[in-house]
Design a protein around this motif. Structure first.
Motif, PDB file in Angstrom:
ATOM      1  N   ARG A 147       1.499 -54.414   0.458  1.00 17.43           N
ATOM      2  CA  ARG A 147       2.443 -55.525   0.285  1.00 17.43           C
ATOM      3  C   ARG A 147       2.839 -55.655  -1.194  1.00 17.43           C
ATOM      4  O   ARG A 147       3.983 -55.957  -1.511  1.00 17.43           O
ATOM      5  CB  ARG A 147       1.812 -56.846   0.755  1.00 17.43           C
ATOM      6  CG  ARG A 147       1.545 -56.901   2.228  1.00 17.43           C
ATOM      7  CD  ARG A 147       2.731 -57.363   3.039  1.00 17.43           C
ATOM      8  NE  ARG A 147       2.926 -58.798   2.951  1.00 17.43           N
ATOM      9  CZ  ARG A 147       4.110 -59.370   2.753  1.00 17.43           C
ATOM     10  NH1 ARG A 147       5.186 -58.631   2.584  1.00 17.43           N
ATOM     11  NH2 ARG A 147       4.223 -60.668   2.717  1.00 17.43           N
ATOM     12  N   PHE A 148       1.852 -55.409  -2.067  1.00 17.00           N
ATOM     13  CA  PHE A 148       2.105 -55.505  -3.506  1.00 17.00           C
ATOM     14  C   PHE A 148       3.062 -54.396  -3.952  1.00 17.00           C
ATOM     15  O   PHE A 148       4.026 -54.636  -4.682  1.00 17.00           O
ATOM     16  CB  PHE A 148       0.770 -55.412  -4.254  1.00 17.00           C
ATOM     17  CG  PHE A 148       0.912 -55.448  -5.751  1.00 17.00           C
ATOM     18  CD1 PHE A 148       1.457 -56.550  -6.381  1.00 17.00           C
ATOM     19  CD2 PHE A 148       0.510 -54.374  -6.519  1.00 17.00           C
ATOM     20  CE1 PHE A 148       1.601 -56.585  -7.757  1.00 17.00           C
ATOM     21  CE2 PHE A 148       0.650 -54.397  -7.891  1.00 17.00           C
ATOM     22  CZ  PHE A 148       1.199 -55.501  -8.513  1.00 17.00           C
ATOM     23  N   MET A 183       4.880 -61.226  -6.613  1.00 16.19           N
ATOM     24  CA  MET A 183       3.550 -61.497  -6.061  1.00 16.19           C
ATOM     25  C   MET A 183       2.513 -61.855  -7.115  1.00 16.19           C
ATOM     26  O   MET A 183       1.721 -62.771  -6.922  1.00 16.19           O
ATOM     27  CB  MET A 183       3.060 -60.295  -5.256  1.00 16.19           C
ATOM     28  CG  MET A 183       3.507 -60.308  -3.808  1.00 16.19           C
ATOM     29  SD  MET A 183       2.800 -58.942  -2.894  1.00 16.19           S
ATOM     30  CE  MET A 183       1.785 -59.804  -1.719  1.00 16.19           C
ATOM     31  N   LYS A 229      11.656 -55.787  -5.508  1.00 15.97           N
ATOM     32  CA  LYS A 229      12.155 -56.867  -6.382  1.00 15.97           C
ATOM     33  C   LYS A 229      11.883 -56.502  -7.840  1.00 15.97           C
ATOM     34  O   LYS A 229      10.725 -56.344  -8.203  1.00 15.97           O
ATOM     35  CB  LYS A 229      11.443 -58.180  -6.042  1.00 15.97           C
ATOM     36  CG  LYS A 229      11.819 -58.690  -4.666  1.00 15.97           C
ATOM     37  CD  LYS A 229      10.907 -59.833  -4.274  1.00 15.97           C
ATOM     38  CE  LYS A 229      10.937 -60.037  -2.766  1.00 15.97           C
ATOM     39  NZ  LYS A 229       9.750 -60.744  -2.286  1.00 15.97           N
ATOM     40  N   PRO A 230      12.920 -56.374  -8.641  1.00 17.79           N
ATOM     41  CA  PRO A 230      12.716 -55.984 -10.041  1.00 17.79           C
ATOM     42  C   PRO A 230      12.021 -57.093 -10.855  1.00 17.79           C
ATOM     43  O   PRO A 230      12.116 -58.240 -10.508  1.00 17.79           O
ATOM     44  CB  PRO A 230      14.124 -55.747 -10.566  1.00 17.79           C
ATOM     45  CG  PRO A 230      15.015 -56.491  -9.633  1.00 17.79           C
ATOM     46  CD  PRO A 230      14.320 -56.580  -8.321  1.00 17.79           C
ATOM     47  N   ASP A 280       6.462 -55.194  -2.775  1.00 18.26           N
ATOM     48  CA  ASP A 280       7.055 -56.262  -3.584  1.00 18.26           C
ATOM     49  C   ASP A 280       7.599 -55.721  -4.893  1.00 18.26           C
ATOM     50  O   ASP A 280       8.732 -56.018  -5.300  1.00 18.26           O
ATOM     51  CB  ASP A 280       5.994 -57.333  -3.858  1.00 18.26           C
ATOM     52  CG  ASP A 280       6.539 -58.501  -4.661  1.00 18.26           C
ATOM     53  OD1 ASP A 280       7.386 -59.208  -4.144  1.00 18.26           O
ATOM     54  OD2 ASP A 280       6.106 -58.664  -5.825  1.00 18.26           O
ATOM     55  N   ILE A 281       6.772 -54.886  -5.558  1.00 15.31           N
ATOM     56  CA  ILE A 281       7.186 -54.309  -6.854  1.00 15.31           C
ATOM     57  C   ILE A 281       8.402 -53.407  -6.666  1.00 15.31           C
ATOM     58  O   ILE A 281       9.325 -53.414  -7.486  1.00 15.31           O
ATOM     59  CB  ILE A 281       6.016 -53.465  -7.445  1.00 15.31           C
ATOM     60  CG1 ILE A 281       4.845 -54.354  -7.802  1.00 15.31           C
ATOM     61  CG2 ILE A 281       6.479 -52.644  -8.633  1.00 15.31           C
ATOM     62  CD1 ILE A 281       4.839 -54.934  -9.176  1.00 15.31           C
ATOM     63  N   VAL A 307      -1.420 -65.878  -2.933  1.00 10.56           N
ATOM     64  CA  VAL A 307       0.035 -65.701  -2.826  1.00 10.56           C
ATOM     65  C   VAL A 307       0.573 -66.410  -1.579  1.00 10.56           C
ATOM     66  O   VAL A 307       1.549 -67.161  -1.648  1.00 10.56           O
ATOM     67  CB  VAL A 307       0.404 -64.192  -2.783  1.00 10.56           C
ATOM     68  CG1 VAL A 307       1.882 -64.004  -2.533  1.00 10.56           C
ATOM     69  CG2 VAL A 307      -0.007 -63.505  -4.074  1.00 10.56           C
ATOM     70  N   GLY A 331       8.465 -57.946  -9.785  1.00  4.48           N
ATOM     71  CA  GLY A 331       8.222 -58.460  -8.440  1.00  4.48           C
ATOM     72  C   GLY A 331       7.905 -59.936  -8.533  1.00  4.48           C
ATOM     73  O   GLY A 331       8.188 -60.575  -9.539  1.00  4.48           O
ATOM     74  N   PHE A 345      -2.927 -55.607   1.499  1.00  6.46           N
ATOM     75  CA  PHE A 345      -2.369 -56.336   0.354  1.00  6.46           C
ATOM     76  C   PHE A 345      -1.887 -55.378  -0.744  1.00  6.46           C
ATOM     77  O   PHE A 345      -0.915 -55.678  -1.439  1.00  6.46           O
ATOM     78  CB  PHE A 345      -3.376 -57.348  -0.197  1.00  6.46           C
ATOM     79  CG  PHE A 345      -3.552 -58.521   0.711  1.00  6.46           C
ATOM     80  CD1 PHE A 345      -2.467 -59.336   1.021  1.00  6.46           C
ATOM     81  CD2 PHE A 345      -4.772 -58.806   1.287  1.00  6.46           C
ATOM     82  CE1 PHE A 345      -2.603 -60.408   1.887  1.00  6.46           C
ATOM     83  CE2 PHE A 345      -4.921 -59.877   2.152  1.00  6.46           C
ATOM     84  CZ  PHE A 345      -3.839 -60.676   2.452  1.00  6.46           C
ATOM     85  N   ARG A 359       3.008 -65.351  -8.387  1.00  5.62           N
ATOM     86  CA  ARG A 359       2.577 -66.367  -7.410  1.00  5.62           C
ATOM     87  C   ARG A 359       1.059 -66.376  -7.254  1.00  5.62           C
ATOM     88  O   ARG A 359       0.459 -67.417  -7.039  1.00  5.62           O
ATOM     89  CB  ARG A 359       3.260 -66.125  -6.067  1.00  5.62           C
ATOM     90  CG  ARG A 359       4.636 -66.732  -6.050  1.00  5.62           C
ATOM     91  CD  ARG A 359       5.617 -65.901  -5.350  1.00  5.62           C
ATOM     92  NE  ARG A 359       6.967 -66.129  -5.841  1.00  5.62           N
ATOM     93  CZ  ARG A 359       8.006 -65.438  -5.434  1.00  5.62           C
ATOM     94  NH1 ARG A 359       7.857 -64.478  -4.556  1.00  5.62           N
ATOM     95  NH2 ARG A 359       9.196 -65.678  -5.913  1.00  5.62           N
ATOM     96  N   PHE A 360       0.484 -65.185  -7.357  1.00  7.13           N
ATOM     97  CA  PHE A 360      -0.980 -65.128  -7.298  1.00  7.13           C
ATOM     98  C   PHE A 360      -1.584 -65.917  -8.460  1.00  7.13           C
ATOM     99  O   PHE A 360      -2.499 -66.715  -8.283  1.00  7.13           O
ATOM    100  CB  PHE A 360      -1.468 -63.676  -7.326  1.00  7.13           C
ATOM    101  CG  PHE A 360      -2.932 -63.576  -7.675  1.00  7.13           C
ATOM    102  CD1 PHE A 360      -3.900 -64.017  -6.798  1.00  7.13           C
ATOM    103  CD2 PHE A 360      -3.332 -63.086  -8.908  1.00  7.13           C
ATOM    104  CE1 PHE A 360      -5.241 -63.973  -7.120  1.00  7.13           C
ATOM    105  CE2 PHE A 360      -4.665 -63.035  -9.250  1.00  7.13           C
ATOM    106  CZ  PHE A 360      -5.630 -63.474  -8.352  1.00  7.13           C
TER     107      PHE A 360
END
Lengths: 133, 136
Positions: free
Chosen positions: A124-125, B70, A132-133, A128-129, A66, B68, A121, B73-74
């Protein structure tokens, strides 16, 4: 000093991030407690360590994939100033996790580093979820 | 020359993994994945330096499959940077147990080559970014 607020990270989002870290850490504590409930802590501990070792490499692949994507796309579009500090941090954490997984796999210090990278991580994941929809 | 260095690093990695951690995990996946990641970073470093010479290549596939950003992008980073090397390394090292021949041909360096390769890969990629962004 680098200002993360310039990257659009609001206080609310930061609070969500902290909550995500708390959640991930709680999961780790629950796993540890679950292992300790059995009479044979040695066996449960060994299983936990095995999970952490395996998860270390998953976390590193995920984080470096990522952050590598972000660093390259930001740099190629708008130059070095556009590279986000979080992505450089992610890359560093991923590298530390990978290094620990390769070279310190039989050492408790390595387990802690690899486990921490995975928790980082994971958090962070979740962040992120949740943002951000 | 480069192919010889590639094989030397592989032999060092395989014997290191087998002797140090062979009893606790599968040495094949724990050499194939880390080395493929490092080679992916080498590739990223090359593309990164090409950008400094104004050669901008759109190397990543863009996905929008998951909530999301991530995971998308991963997936993109994985397909571009890691997957090609996993396939390449599999065919050059593991297929037909070629590693047995290589281990006999090249001397084990106690993991020194592997460690140097790891540190060089990370530092060559990250240091110019840190210096360019925060120091200069």
């Amino acid at each position: 000093m680098y200002n993360y607020l310039n990257d659009g990270i609001t206080i609310d989002a930061a609070v969500t991030g902290v909550s995500a870290f708390g959640f991930a850490n709680e999961v780790k504590s629950e796993l540890l407690q679950l292992g300790m409930q059995g009479a044979d802590w040695g066996l449960a501990g060994a299983r936990y360590v095995k999970v952490v070792r395996g998860a270390g490499i998953v976390g590193s692949v995920f984080g470096m994939g990522v952050s590598g994507y972000h660093i390259y796309t930001d740099f190629s579009q708008d130059g070095i100033d556009a590279v986000n500090g979080w992505d450089v941090t992610d890359f560093g954490v991923g590298a530390a996790g990978l290094g620990a997984t390769i070279f310190l796999a039989s050492n408790p210090v390595g387990w802690v580093i690899a486990g921490s990278a995975t928790i980082y991580f994971g958090a962070r994941f979740i962040y992120d979820i949740s943002t951000k929809p | 020359m480069i192919l010889s260095l590639y094989y030397k690093i592989w032999v060092d990695a395989i014997v290191f993994e087998k002797t140090k951690h062979g009893d606790m995990r599968n040495w094949k996946s724990f050499t194939l994945i880390p080395i493929s990641i490092l080679q992916g970073i080498n590739l990223l470093t090359i593309f990164f330096w090409l950008v400094t010479f104004d050669i901008k290549l759109d190397i990543f596939f863009d996905f929008n499959l998951f909530p999301g950003g991530m995971l998308d992008r991963f997936l993109s980073g994985f397909i571009t940077l890691f997957l090609p090397f996993i396939i390449l390394n599999y065919f050059l090292i593991f297929k037909g147990q070629k590693y047995d021949v290589l281990i006999k041909k090249y001397k084990y360096q106690q993991g020194k080559y592997y460690l140097i390769y790891f540190l060089a890969t990370i530092l060559i990629f990250i240091m110019p970014i840190v210096i360019g962004k925060w120091i200069l």
